[in-house]
Design a protein around this motif. Structure first.
Motif, mmCIF file in Angstrom:
data_model
loop_
_atom_site.group_PDB
_atom_site.id
_atom_site.type_symbol
_atom_site.label_atom_id
_atom_site.label_comp_id
_atom_site.label_asym_id
_atom_site.label_seq_id
_atom_site.Cartn_x
_atom_site.Cartn_y
_atom_site.Cartn_z
ATOM 1 N N ARG A 324 1.213 4.699 2.895
ATOM 2 C CA ARG A 324 2.089 3.841 3.691
ATOM 3 C C ARG A 324 3.526 4.137 3.309
ATOM 4 O O ARG A 324 3.870 4.126 2.128
ATOM 5 C CB ARG A 324 1.779 2.356 3.456
ATOM 6 N N ASN A 325 4.342 4.391 4.295
ATOM 7 C CA ASN A 325 5.762 4.618 4.062
ATOM 8 C C ASN A 325 6.414 3.286 3.706
ATOM 9 O O ASN A 325 6.510 2.392 4.535
ATOM 10 C CB ASN A 325 6.394 5.213 5.323
ATOM 11 N N ARG A 326 6.869 3.151 2.472
ATOM 12 C CA ARG A 326 7.548 1.927 2.052
ATOM 13 C C ARG A 326 8.955 2.225 1.565
ATOM 14 O O ARG A 326 9.454 1.584 0.633
ATOM 15 C CB ARG A 326 6.745 1.203 0.970
ATOM 16 N N THR A 327 9.602 3.193 2.182
ATOM 17 C CA THR A 327 10.989 3.475 1.835
ATOM 18 C C THR A 327 11.911 2.331 2.231
ATOM 19 O O THR A 327 13.090 2.333 1.859
ATOM 20 C CB THR A 327 11.453 4.783 2.506
ATOM 21 N N ASP A 328 11.386 1.355 2.963
ATOM 22 C CA ASP A 328 12.200 0.175 3.277
ATOM 23 C C ASP A 328 12.524 -0.637 2.027
ATOM 24 O O ASP A 328 13.510 -1.378 1.993
ATOM 25 C CB ASP A 328 11.488 -0.705 4.308
ATOM 26 N N ILE A 329 11.691 -0.509 1.024
ATOM 27 C CA ILE A 329 11.952 -1.233 -0.228
ATOM 28 C C ILE A 329 12.201 -0.252 -1.375
ATOM 29 O O ILE A 329 12.124 -0.613 -2.537
ATOM 30 C CB ILE A 329 10.803 -2.204 -0.572
ATOM 31 N N GLY A 330 12.470 1.017 -1.018
ATOM 32 C CA GLY A 330 12.895 1.997 -2.010
ATOM 33 C C GLY A 330 11.804 2.508 -2.913
ATOM 34 O O GLY A 330 12.088 3.009 -3.996
ATOM 35 N N LYS A 331 10.547 2.429 -2.498
ATOM 36 C CA LYS A 331 9.453 2.824 -3.383
ATOM 37 C C LYS A 331 8.659 4.019 -2.874
ATOM 38 O O LYS A 331 7.531 4.229 -3.273
ATOM 39 C CB LYS A 331 8.519 1.638 -3.608
ATOM 40 N N GLY A 332 9.234 4.792 -1.952
ATOM 41 C CA GLY A 332 8.551 5.991 -1.494
ATOM 42 C C GLY A 332 7.359 5.694 -0.617
ATOM 43 O O GLY A 332 7.287 4.663 0.052
ATOM 44 N N TRP A 333 6.429 6.637 -0.575
ATOM 45 C CA TRP A 333 5.184 6.475 0.175
ATOM 46 C C TRP A 333 4.083 6.082 -0.806
ATOM 47 O O TRP A 333 3.822 6.785 -1.773
ATOM 48 C CB TRP A 333 4.801 7.771 0.878
ATOM 49 N N ILE A 334 3.442 4.964 -0.540
ATOM 50 C CA ILE A 334 2.436 4.423 -1.453
ATOM 51 C C ILE A 334 1.051 4.909 -1.041
ATOM 52 O O ILE A 334 0.665 4.777 0.129
ATOM 53 C CB ILE A 334 2.462 2.883 -1.447
ATOM 54 N N VAL A 335 0.315 5.487 -1.968
ATOM 55 C CA VAL A 335 -1.049 5.947 -1.681
ATOM 56 C C VAL A 335 -1.913 4.725 -1.402
ATOM 57 O O VAL A 335 -2.101 3.865 -2.260
ATOM 58 C CB VAL A 335 -1.624 6.762 -2.851
ATOM 59 N N SER A 336 -2.441 4.646 -0.164
ATOM 60 C CA SER A 336 -3.155 3.444 0.273
ATOM 61 C C SER A 336 -4.629 3.688 0.549
ATOM 62 O O SER A 336 -5.389 2.729 0.710
ATOM 63 C CB SER A 336 -2.498 2.877 1.531
ATOM 64 N N SER A 337 -5.049 4.947 0.638
ATOM 65 C CA SER A 337 -6.475 5.241 0.819
ATOM 66 C C SER A 337 -6.806 6.551 0.140
ATOM 67 O O SER A 337 -5.971 7.462 0.060
ATOM 68 C CB SER A 337 -6.848 5.299 2.306
ATOM 69 N N LEU A 338 -8.025 6.629 -0.355
ATOM 70 C CA LEU A 338 -8.432 7.778 -1.151
ATOM 71 C C LEU A 338 -9.941 7.957 -1.026
ATOM 72 O O LEU A 338 -10.705 7.020 -1.273
ATOM 73 C CB LEU A 338 -8.056 7.533 -2.613
#
Length: 402
Positions: A324-338
Motif C-alpha cells: 500500500r502506498n502510504r507516502t501520504d504519511i511519509g512511510k513509503g510503501w507498506i508491504v501488505s500481502s505476502l
C-alpha cells in the motif's frame, strides 16, 4: 523541513490528479453525454468529488457500500473541514465491525451531475485498507429507482434518472437486492466441485471472486484437490481484524448467465469475518471479473444486464507480494500481502516492512501509473526498512505461478 516539502509534493500531485480527472470528465461529457461520470480504473473505480462545495476529494465507487458516503481519517485530519456536530457509530466491512467517528452535520456531495446530502458521514481508516490515493468511499443513492450503467470499456458511470439505457447486445440476468446491495447468480467449478448460488456484486473489491467462510465449510473447499497458495494480508477490509489469511486457487470455469470465463484465480477465506463471514450470499464478485463487462443494474425490474467486451487473458508472471502506498504519511510503501513461503518471503520480505526505493529510485518519485504497472518490470530491487528498523535490499523477478 524535508518532511514539509515531501507533504507539499504529495498535495501537489493530488491536485494534479484531480485536474487530470476533470479533463477526463470534460472529454467524457462530449463522448457519452453530460450526465456521464468518468472514472479512473486502478482495481477500484476512482472519481473526483466535491464536498460541501469546497473540499476536493478522490472517492471510490463501491456497490457494496450501498448508499453510504464515508471519508478517510487522514484526509479528514489534513483538511480544513471542521464539522460542528460529531458523534460515534459502529460499522462493518470485510474485516468485521469497528467503532468509528461520524459527522452529523448535513453534508453535501457532488460527483459529476449527481448531488446528494448525507445526514451521517462515517470516518474510516480507508487508506489502511486501500492506499493514499483514496479520500472517500461512495455508493450511489436512489439506485433502486433508476438504472445505473457501469461501463468498464470506456470508464464511466451513468445514472439514468431521465430516459432509458440502450440494451442492444446485453444479456438480461435476474438479480436480488438486500440491504441496498445487489446479488447475482453464478456457477464456479473449482477443484472439480461445482459451486453455485448468489454472489454479491461488489465494485469495492479488486479481486475476481472471494468465497465466504461459511461457503468454505459448506462445500469443503479446503479439501479440494489442486494447486493453492496461502497469502497473508494486513487489514483486508474495514473492521477490527487486522490480519487475514486467504487461499488462492485456479478455477476451471466461472459461468455468469451464458458467459464462461476459464482459469480465473479465485480466493476463499477459511476464517473470514464481516462481509466474508456467514452471509446470505456464498461469495463476492469483484472488479477482477466485473471489469470484463459493461453492466447495467436495474433494481426496479430485478435485472442485471451484461455485455462482455474483454477477452480472457492467459496467466502472466507476477510478483508474490503486495503493498500500500502510504507516502501520504511519509512511510513509503507498506508491504501488505505476502504469499506464504513464496519468492518474496524467502528473500526476507515481511508484512509491514517499508519499501523506500525500487531499482534505486525513491518510491515517492513513482507516478500512480508506474506504481500500478509495477508487475510488468522484469526485475526489481527493493530498498527496505524492516519492522525492526534495520535495512535490507531484496531483488526479485516475477514468476508464472499457475
Amino acid at each position: 523541513m524535508n518532511q514539509l516539502l515531501h507533504l507539499m509534493f504529495l498535495r501537489t500531485n493530488h491536485r494534479l490528479l484531480i485536474i487530470a480527472l476533470a479533463v477526463l470528465w470534460s472529454w467524457a461529457a462530449v463522448a457519452w453525454g453530460n450526465d456521464s461520470i468518468p472514472f479512473l480504473y486502478r482495481s477500484h473505480l476512482y472519481l473526483p468529488a466535491c464536498i460541501n462545495n469546497e473540499h476536493q476529494a478522490n472517492v471510490i465507487f463501491d456497490t457494496g457500500a450501498a448508499s453510504i458516503f464515508g471519508i478517510d481519517s487522514v484526509y479528514f485530519s489534513a483538511s480544513d473541514w471542521h464539522p460542528q456536530d460529531m458523534g460515534w457509530g459502529r460499522t462493518g466491512g470485510g474485516a468485521g465491525a469497528t467503532r468509528v467517528k461520524v459527522i452529523l452535520d448535513p453534508t453535501a456531495l457532488s460527483i459529476g451531475s449527481l448531488s446528494s446530502t448525507y445526514q451521517i458521514v462515517p470516518i474510516f481508516k480507508l487508506r489502511d485498507v486501500i492506499d493514499c490515493h483514496v479520500d472517500g468511499i461512495w455508493g450511489i443513492k436512489d439506485i433502486e429507482q433508476h438504472p445505473l450503467e457501469i461501463n468498464f470499456e470506456h470508464n464511466f458511470l451513468k445514472h439514468y434518472t431521465d430516459g432509458n439505457p440502450q440494451l442492444e447486445g446485453y444479456e438480461k440476468l435476474p438479480i436480488r437486492c438486500h440491504d441496498h446491495r445487489i446479488q447475482v447468480q453464478a456457477e464456479i467449478l473449482v477443484g472439480g466441485k461445482n459451486i453455485q448460488g448468489w454472489f454479491l456484486v461488489d465494485t469495492g473489491s479488486g479481486a475476481a471472486v472471494d468465497f465466504t467462510a461459511s461457503t468454505v465449510k459448506q462445500y469443503g473447499l479446503e479439501s479440494l484437490p489442486g494447486k493453492r497458495y496461502v497469502k497473508d494480508m494486513t487489514q483486508f477490509g474495514i473492521g477490527d481484524k487486522s490480519q487475514e489469511s486467504i487461499i488462492e486457487m485456479q478455477s476451471q470455469r466461472i459461468v455468469i448467465g451464458s458467459d464462461t470465463t476459464s482459469n480465473e484465480i479465485i480466493s476463499y477465506l477459511p476464517d473470514g469475518t464481516g462481509a466474508f463471514g456467514k452471509k446470505e450470499y456464498i461469495g463476492i464478485i469483484g472488479n477482477g471479473m466485473l471489469s470484463k463487462f459493461n453492466l447495467i443494474i436495474d433494481i426496479a425490474h430485478s435485472a442485471l444486464y451484461l455485455k462482455r467486451f474483454k477477452e480472457d487473458q492467459p496467466p502472466v508472471p507476477n510478483y508474490d507480494f503486495g503493498f500500500r502506498n502510504r507516502t501520504d504519511i511519509g512511510k513509503g510503501w507498506i508491504v501488505s500481502s505476502l504469499t506464504r513461503n513464496g519468492d518474496a518471503a524467502r528473500a526476507g520480505l515481511q508484512l509491514n516492512d517499508r519499501i523506500i526505493a525500487i531499482n534505486g529510485r525513491p518510491v515517492e518519485e513513482y507516478t500512480w501509473e508506474e506504481e500500478y504497472r509495477l508487475n510488468r518490470l522484469p526485475q526489481i530491487t527493493l530498498d527496505v526498512i524492516g519492522t525492526d528498523g534495520g535495512t535490507k535490499q531484496i531483488t526479485l523477478s516475477p514468476a508464472l505461478r499457475w
